[in-house]
Write an enzyme that holds these catalytic residues in place. Structure first.
Site, PDB file in Angstrom:
ATOM      1  CE  LYS A 180      -4.480   0.906   0.292  1.00  0.00           C
ATOM      2  NZ  LYS A 180      -5.609   0.051  -0.145  1.00  0.00           N
TER       3      LYS A 180
HETATM    4  P1  NAD Z   1     -13.044   7.786  -3.074  1.00  0.00           P
HETATM    5  O1  NAD Z   1     -12.009   8.798  -2.818  1.00  0.00           O
HETATM    6  O2  NAD Z   1     -13.472   7.523  -4.474  1.00  0.00           O
HETATM    7  O3  NAD Z   1     -14.369   8.135  -2.237  1.00  0.00           O
HETATM    8  C1  NAD Z   1     -14.366   8.319  -0.856  1.00  0.00           C
HETATM    9  C2  NAD Z   1     -15.763   8.758  -0.421  1.00  0.00           C
HETATM   10  O4  NAD Z   1     -15.830   8.755   0.999  1.00  0.00           O
HETATM   11  C3  NAD Z   1     -16.118  10.175  -0.865  1.00  0.00           C
HETATM   12  O5  NAD Z   1     -17.488  10.195  -1.219  1.00  0.00           O
HETATM   13  C4  NAD Z   1     -15.908  11.006   0.393  1.00  0.00           C
HETATM   14  O6  NAD Z   1     -16.728  12.162   0.431  1.00  0.00           O
HETATM   15  C5  NAD Z   1     -16.321  10.003   1.447  1.00  0.00           C
HETATM   16  N1  NAD Z   1     -15.754  10.269   2.756  1.00  0.00           N
HETATM   17  C6  NAD Z   1     -14.452  10.466   3.066  1.00  0.00           C
HETATM   18  N2  NAD Z   1     -14.339  10.687   4.379  1.00  0.00           N
HETATM   19  C7  NAD Z   1     -15.582  10.585   4.907  1.00  0.00           C
HETATM   20  C8  NAD Z   1     -16.106  10.707   6.200  1.00  0.00           C
HETATM   21  N3  NAD Z   1     -15.305  10.991   7.247  1.00  0.00           N
HETATM   22  N4  NAD Z   1     -17.455  10.545   6.366  1.00  0.00           N
HETATM   23  C9  NAD Z   1     -18.272  10.291   5.316  1.00  0.00           C
HETATM   24  N5  NAD Z   1     -17.816  10.161   4.059  1.00  0.00           N
HETATM   25  C10 NAD Z   1     -16.492  10.315   3.863  1.00  0.00           C
HETATM   26  O7  NAD Z   1     -12.500   6.455  -2.378  1.00  0.00           O
HETATM   27  P2  NAD Z   1     -12.900   4.941  -2.688  1.00  0.00           P
HETATM   28  O8  NAD Z   1     -11.973   4.424  -3.704  1.00  0.00           O
HETATM   29  O9  NAD Z   1     -14.375   4.849  -2.874  1.00  0.00           O
HETATM   30  O10 NAD Z   1     -12.494   4.259  -1.304  1.00  0.00           O
HETATM   31  C11 NAD Z   1     -13.397   4.199  -0.200  1.00  0.00           C
HETATM   32  C12 NAD Z   1     -12.961   3.079   0.715  1.00  0.00           C
HETATM   33  O11 NAD Z   1     -12.965   1.855  -0.035  1.00  0.00           O
HETATM   34  C13 NAD Z   1     -11.547   3.208   1.276  1.00  0.00           C
HETATM   35  O12 NAD Z   1     -11.518   2.651   2.576  1.00  0.00           O
HETATM   36  C14 NAD Z   1     -10.719   2.355   0.349  1.00  0.00           C
HETATM   37  O13 NAD Z   1      -9.535   1.893   0.959  1.00  0.00           O
HETATM   38  C15 NAD Z   1     -11.696   1.229   0.094  1.00  0.00           C
HETATM   39  N6  NAD Z   1     -11.410   0.457  -1.112  1.00  0.00           N
HETATM   40  C16 NAD Z   1     -11.351   1.049  -2.341  1.00  0.00           C
HETATM   41  C17 NAD Z   1     -11.034   0.283  -3.450  1.00  0.00           C
HETATM   42  C18 NAD Z   1     -10.989   0.863  -4.836  1.00  0.00           C
HETATM   43  O14 NAD Z   1     -10.825   0.077  -5.791  1.00  0.00           O
HETATM   44  N7  NAD Z   1     -11.149   2.154  -5.022  1.00  0.00           N
HETATM   45  C19 NAD Z   1     -10.789  -1.097  -3.309  1.00  0.00           C
HETATM   46  C20 NAD Z   1     -10.881  -1.684  -2.045  1.00  0.00           C
HETATM   47  C21 NAD Z   1     -11.189  -0.884  -0.954  1.00  0.00           C
END
Ligand code: NAD
Length: 446
Positions: free
Chosen positions: A109
């Site tokens: 990561k």
């Molecule tokens: P992203 O940046 O596309 O979206 C994040 C979202 O979360 C946004 O809508 C933001 O406004 C919201 N957010 C952030 N902080 C917040 C808070 N304190 N309260 C409420 N909403 C909040 O990110 P993503 O890629 O969707 O990732 C989200 C989660 O999923 C993370 O934990 C990431 O590690 C996990 N994840 C993502 C992927 C991927 O392929 N993108 C894969 C596995 C896991």
């Protein structure tokens, strides 16, 4: 009661809870330490020229947690909370996730501590280029392969690819990074893969009888925290599968409609205003209120440490599906299990992203592009299989609990008693067993 919210401490607690359920404990402790500690932690200082001409210094990290099962794999995030312990924990979760869903990758990561919402797209691009240049030989298609995560996306991955390709002319550099745009070696199905995996996992968990009284997604009420890559796509896919999405949120707030949200209106509002807050005809929510609504399934899809001892009592959902990494703390886990709230853990529920990243890597190595139905069909099979394995393992360790507890007490006489095993512990036990076996097969060099 205070709880320790340090993510590396949390990863350790989860690991310790699963360790007693691994077959063949003989010689385990030394190997356990090796399986837990990261192989390599890199910290880099990144000078970036900002739009106003000033140079600002950022700190970036890349942790290669394990290569026992293959090259490291894991996203890059841009967020103010990024620090070494957070990146170490996220890298470890990647190792255990890849092992669980049987893809030949280890875990890694990366992250840069910054406020991505305050960066222009040019500043973000310069920061990305400097980060990739600073990591230099620490990433590569057969050592450690980045992907998108919080506040990074396919545009960021295009910059990662371009920077890496400039540094390695004359080579096929496409497999050096995944989550790229489709016309730059990306895979069909990657953009929505994390959410698609979340929906497949939830659907199959209900189909195999994981939640008595709920046998499928039709009519099931869903609340989702976060409306980015994972949350927004999950809302759409749950809706398409017949579920009723009653609430969504982002950093600025949330919205609730017990009759089901009009998702097209929510998406349009988010795209035009930057937030889901304020869609007409919906009840406004404070950002964390979305976690406490009456619903069948709660999907945290934002950041870590959202369900803690402070609010776990107010969670009303019967099933939590962790789209985000680390949204539920170990202490909250115990409370939820005591209340018979089921939880599909992150290393299972959100594995769709890395599974399709693996498919992208395979396509890039072969200079091929698979059809979307092929990618999604393969993803469905992998998610279903992993859900079945975790449910079966959980039942098995619950049945054999007494024997395991005795082995645990004998091995760690001064440790507190184990909490009852849940699906997270079951998932970890499968992953750790596979890693344990691989270390045994490979041997400890030299
Ligand atoms: P992203 O940046 O596309 O979206 C994040 C979202 O979360 C946004 O809508 C933001 O406004 C919201 N957010 C952030 N902080 C917040 C808070 N304190 N309260 C409420 N909403 C909040 O990110 P993503 O890629 O969707 O990732 C989200 C989660 O999923 C993370 O934990 C990431 O590690 C996990 N994840 C993502 C992927 C991927 O392929 N993108 C894969 C596995 C896991």
């Amino acid at each position: 009661m205070d709880e320790n919210l340090n993510l590396w401490h949390i990863a350790r607690t989860q690991f310790e809870r699963a360790a007693p359920f691994i077959d063949d404990l003989h010689g385990w402790r030394g190997i356990a330490e090796w399986l837990f500690e990261p192989e390599r932690t890199v910290r880099v200082t990144l000078p970036v020229v900002m739009d106003d001409g000033y140079v600002h210094l950022f700190t970036g990290y890349r942790v290669l947690h394990s290569q026992v099962l293959g090259p490291g794999k894991g996203g890059i995030r841009f967020h103010p909370n990024v620090d070494e312990d957070e990146v170490k924990a996220l890298a470890a979760w990647m190792t255990w996730k890849c092992a669980l869903v049987e893809i030949p990758f280890g875990g890694a990561k990366g992250g840069v501590q910054c406020d991505p919402t305050a960066l222009s797209s040019e500043e973000k691009q310069r920061l990305t280029r400097r980060f990739i240049a600073a990591l230099n030989h620490d990433i590569g298609p057969h050592t450690d392969i980045p992907a998108p995560d919080l506040y990074t996306d396919e545009a960021t991955m295009a910059t990662v690819y371009d920077t890496y390709a400039m540094m390695h002319p004359g080579e096929n550099n496409l497999p050096a990074v995944t989550g790229k745009p489709l016309n730059l070696g990306g895979s069909h199905g990657r953009a929505a893969a994390t959410a698609q995996g979340v929906v497949f996992a939830t659907e199959h968990f209900l189909e195999v009888g994981g939640m008595p009284g709920l046998s499928g997604l039709a009519g099931t009420t869903i609340a989702i925290q976060g409306f980015g890559n994972a949350g927004r796509n999950a809302a759409r896919l749950f809706h398409d599968a017949g579920a009723k999405v009653v609430a969504v949120s982002d950093t600025k707030g949330g919205i609730y409609d017990p009759h089901g949200l009009d998702l097209a209106a929510v998406v349009e509002h988010k795209d035009s205003t930057g937030s889901v807050s304020g869609v007409s005809g919906t009840k406004p929510l404070a950002p964390k209120e979305v976690l406490e609504l009456p619903c069948n399934v709660l999907v945290p899809a934002a950041i870590e440490n959202q369900i803690t001892l402070e609010n776990v009592d107010r969670v009303q959902a019967r099933l939590i599906v962790e789209a985000a990494n680390g949204p539920v703390t170990p202490a909250a886990d115990v409370q939820l299990a005591a209340r018979k709230v089921a939880l599909l853990p992150d290393i299972l529920a959100n594995a769709g992203g890395v599974i399709v990243s693996y498919y992208e890597w395979v396509q890039n190595l072969q200079n091929q592009q698979w059809e979307e139905h092929d990618v999604v069909g393969r993803l469905r099979s992998k998610m279903h299989r992993a859900v079945e394995q975790v449910v079966t393992r959980c039942a098995a360790i619950r049945q054999g609990l007494n024997g395991y507890s005795e082995a645990w007490s004998a091995a760690r006489p001064t440790e507190p008693p184990l909490p009852p095993p849940n699906l997270r512990t079951a998932a970890y036990s499968i992953s750790l067993e596979r890693l344990r076996l691989a270390t045994k097969q490979r041997g400890v060099w030299p």
